[in-house]
Design a protein around this motif. Structure first.
Motif, PDB file in Angstrom:
ATOM      1  N   UNK A  88      -3.242  17.741   1.921  1.00 31.93           N
ATOM      2  CA  UNK A  88      -3.663  16.428   1.433  1.00 31.93           C
ATOM      3  C   UNK A  88      -4.256  15.542   2.530  1.00 31.93           C
ATOM      4  N   UNK A  89      -3.866  15.774   3.764  1.00 32.83           N
ATOM      5  CA  UNK A  89      -4.367  14.948   4.846  1.00 32.83           C
ATOM      6  C   UNK A  89      -3.705  13.586   4.877  1.00 32.83           C
ATOM      7  N   UNK A  90      -4.340  12.670   5.557  1.00 30.70           N
ATOM      8  CA  UNK A  90      -3.884  11.286   5.663  1.00 30.70           C
ATOM      9  C   UNK A  90      -3.932  10.639   4.280  1.00 30.70           C
ATOM     10  N   UNK A  91      -2.828   9.993   3.849  1.00 30.87           N
ATOM     11  CA  UNK A  91      -2.800   9.358   2.531  1.00 30.87           C
ATOM     12  C   UNK A  91      -3.894   8.312   2.351  1.00 30.87           C
ATOM     13  N   UNK A  92      -4.340   7.719   3.456  1.00 27.99           N
ATOM     14  CA  UNK A  92      -5.384   6.698   3.351  1.00 27.99           C
ATOM     15  C   UNK A  92      -6.697   7.258   2.832  1.00 27.99           C
ATOM     16  N   UNK A  93      -6.847   8.585   2.840  1.00 26.94           N
ATOM     17  CA  UNK A  93      -8.065   9.192   2.271  1.00 26.94           C
ATOM     18  C   UNK A  93      -8.252   8.807   0.809  1.00 26.94           C
ATOM     19  N   UNK A  94      -7.169   8.419   0.141  1.00 26.48           N
ATOM     20  CA  UNK A  94      -7.236   8.179  -1.305  1.00 26.48           C
ATOM     21  C   UNK A  94      -6.854   6.745  -1.685  1.00 26.48           C
ATOM     22  N   UNK A  95      -6.525   5.904  -0.714  1.00 30.81           N
ATOM     23  CA  UNK A  95      -6.054   4.559  -1.014  1.00 30.81           C
ATOM     24  C   UNK A  95      -7.126   3.715  -1.694  1.00 30.81           C
ATOM     25  N   UNK A  96      -6.742   3.070  -2.792  1.00 31.21           N
ATOM     26  CA  UNK A  96      -7.563   2.030  -3.390  1.00 31.21           C
ATOM     27  C   UNK A  96      -8.840   2.482  -4.038  1.00 31.21           C
TER      28      UNK A  96
ATOM     29  N   UNK B  28     -18.052   9.162  -5.546  1.00 29.74           N
ATOM     30  CA  UNK B  28     -19.231   8.447  -5.047  1.00 29.74           C
ATOM     31  C   UNK B  28     -19.235   8.350  -3.524  1.00 29.74           C
ATOM     32  N   UNK B  29     -18.023   8.285  -2.921  1.00 26.92           N
ATOM     33  CA  UNK B  29     -17.921   8.145  -1.472  1.00 26.92           C
ATOM     34  C   UNK B  29     -17.757   9.483  -0.765  1.00 26.92           C
ATOM     35  N   UNK B  30     -18.026  10.577  -1.451  1.00 29.83           N
ATOM     36  CA  UNK B  30     -17.893  11.886  -0.832  1.00 29.83           C
ATOM     37  C   UNK B  30     -16.459  12.358  -0.735  1.00 29.83           C
ATOM     38  N   UNK B  31     -15.602  11.913  -1.664  1.00 29.13           N
ATOM     39  CA  UNK B  31     -14.216  12.371  -1.693  1.00 29.13           C
ATOM     40  C   UNK B  31     -13.274  11.624  -0.778  1.00 29.13           C
ATOM     41  N   UNK B  32     -13.726  10.551  -0.156  1.00 27.99           N
ATOM     42  CA  UNK B  32     -12.915   9.784   0.786  1.00 27.99           C
ATOM     43  C   UNK B  32     -12.996   8.306   0.425  1.00 27.99           C
ATOM     44  N   UNK B  33     -11.865   7.606   0.510  1.00 32.40           N
ATOM     45  CA  UNK B  33     -11.840   6.183   0.163  1.00 32.40           C
ATOM     46  C   UNK B  33     -12.485   5.337   1.256  1.00 32.40           C
ATOM     47  N   UNK B  34     -12.974   4.146   0.895  1.00 36.21           N
ATOM     48  CA  UNK B  34     -13.456   3.222   1.928  1.00 36.21           C
ATOM     49  C   UNK B  34     -12.392   2.896   2.970  1.00 36.21           C
ATOM     50  N   UNK B  35     -11.109   2.878   2.566  1.00 41.07           N
ATOM     51  CA  UNK B  35     -10.038   2.590   3.526  1.00 41.07           C
ATOM     52  C   UNK B  35     -10.010   3.633   4.639  1.00 41.07           C
TER      53      UNK B  35
END
Length: 412
Positions: A44-52, A60-67
């Motif tokens: 899963x990696x760093x949880x921030x990859x999916x925050x918010x 839209x962001x290539x599978x990674x959150x803006x956070x």
């Protein structure tokens, strides 16, 4: 991008941290030239990859959150399973050859894995070992987990945030996390400077608790000295009047005039007849007549636009600012003018992000890498540290970089 070398060129950082505070610290180090290796759990990696972010937004962001994008540029991602001995062995091999190790696990977790300071110091006496804690390594709350919001509550920050007649509210951003990140960057930099003098590394740490206490510094001092426990005042401040938001005809503006000379300039620039009054002349009198001052100033500002108020007061060097929304603040030309906006390409898309929070004239920061995919640079990193293809294959078979389908899980 700057062609000049960064201040930390040649410094290698092994980063076990997750979410905001730790990754912000290592991103700043990376911006100024450090080679940052971000260790992530393989699945899963760093949880921030999916925050918010919703599923559609992630797509839209290539599978990674803006956070995640906000705090993880200039890093290589190494996928390691610290739950198995093979993964821990790889981590120790790398830690023996880096300058900084940083983590934000709970007290005792790194030592349990054989990755504590004493373990790694024996392999690498020059190591700077940095840890983020919630409440610290000792004391009655040392084993408690916490995040930014929990420390906003614990520290008393929430007790002074919000309107007096309403419940406490959180500060809208992760202020304690990001304040703590700067503290740890400072500590790491000081430790590296000390190492240059002595050749010896050291252990450094900070905590969300210490960060929050630093933010509450003068409130605690006032309490310890005088017994005062200030409450919520909205946008106002107990130190001076005016020092809060005021209505304009098209929004809100902040006006701060903490001394008598600035108050006179403020009064005369806006409406001398209404505001330049003897009973408002001195700061102590304005504090005693807070409601009168606020009412008189509000009556004046409500007739003017935000732009007009800012122009008049800015011209006479009174502290003033329009209350912007996020878009207005992010796109204001002043932020770009001081290097507060950076951009880079990631998967064919242009990403804009906030730059580092300080500038260096001779060794400026730069963006060298976009935020990585989970484990994107695993083999590249291992090769940099001298692992052969055969060794990498053995570690992979042992589960170091994630479980192989059908392989048994190692007992914890």
């Amino acid at each position: 991008m700057s062609p000049r070398p960064g201040a930390l060129d040649g410094i290698r950082v092994l980063d076990f941290s997750r979410v905001f505070a730790g990754p912000d610290s290592t991103q700043i180090l990376g911006d100024f030239g450090a080679d940052v290796i971000k260790v992530e759990e393989p699945t899963r990696g760093d949880d921030a990859r999916y925050f918010g972010a919703t599923q559609d937004e992630l797509a839209a962001f290539g599978g990674i959150s803006p956070s995640f994008l906000a705090f993880n540029r200039n890093k290589l991602s190494l996928a390691l399973d610290l739950g198995c001995e093979a993964g821990r062995s790889v981590a120790r091999r790398i830690a023996a050859n880096v300058d900084v190790v940083l983590n934000n696990f709970r007290p005792g977790a790194m030592a349990k894995w054989g990755l504590g300071y004493d373990d790694l110091k024996a392999l690498n006496p020059r190591l700077v070992y940095a840890t983020f804690y919630a409440y610290g390594a000792e004391g009655p709350l040392a084993d408690f987990g916490a995040n930014d919001l929990a420390l906003q509550a614990h520290s008393g920050l929430m007790s002074i945030t919000g309107d007096a007649d309403r419940p406490p509210v959180r500060c809208g951003t992760a202020a304690i996390d990001l304040h703590a990140s700067l503290g740890l960057v400072s500590a790491i930099s000081l430790a590296l400077f000390h190492r240059e003098r002595t050749g010896v590394g050291q252990e450094v740490d900070t905590s969300l608790l210490l960060s929050s206490a630093h933010l509450m510094n003068y409130f605690y001092a006032d309490y310890w000295i005088s017994g005062n426990t200030h409450g919520r005042m909205g946008t106002a401040n107990h130190l001076s009047v005016p020092n809060q938001a005021f209505p304009a005809s098209d929004g809100m503006v902040i006006i701060i005039a903490p001394n008598d000379e600035m108050w006179l300039r403020c009064a005369r620039a806006l409406d001398a007849a209404a505001l330049d009054r003897p009973e408002f002349l001195h700061s102590s009198a304005r504090l005693s007549r807070r409601h009168e001052v606020v009412a008189a100033l509000s009556a004046v500002t409500s007739r003017l636009s935000c732009a007009e108020i800012v122009a008049r007061l800015g011209a006479v060097k009174v502290n003033v600012a329009k209350v912007n929304d996020i878009g207005e603040a992010a796109d204001h030309p002043q932020l770009a003018a001081v290097g507060g906006v950076v951009s880079y390409e990631r998967h064919g898309k242009r990403i804009k992000a906030v730059g580092s929070p300080f500038r260096m004239a001779a060794t400026p920061g730069s963006v060298r890498r976009p935020a990585p995919e989970i484990g994107e640079h695993t083999d590249e990193v291992l090769a940099q540290f001298g692992l052969s293809e055969a060794e990498i294959a053995d570690y992979r078979q042992g589960g170091a970089f994630g479980r192989i389908a059908g392989a048994p899980r190692e007992p914890s």
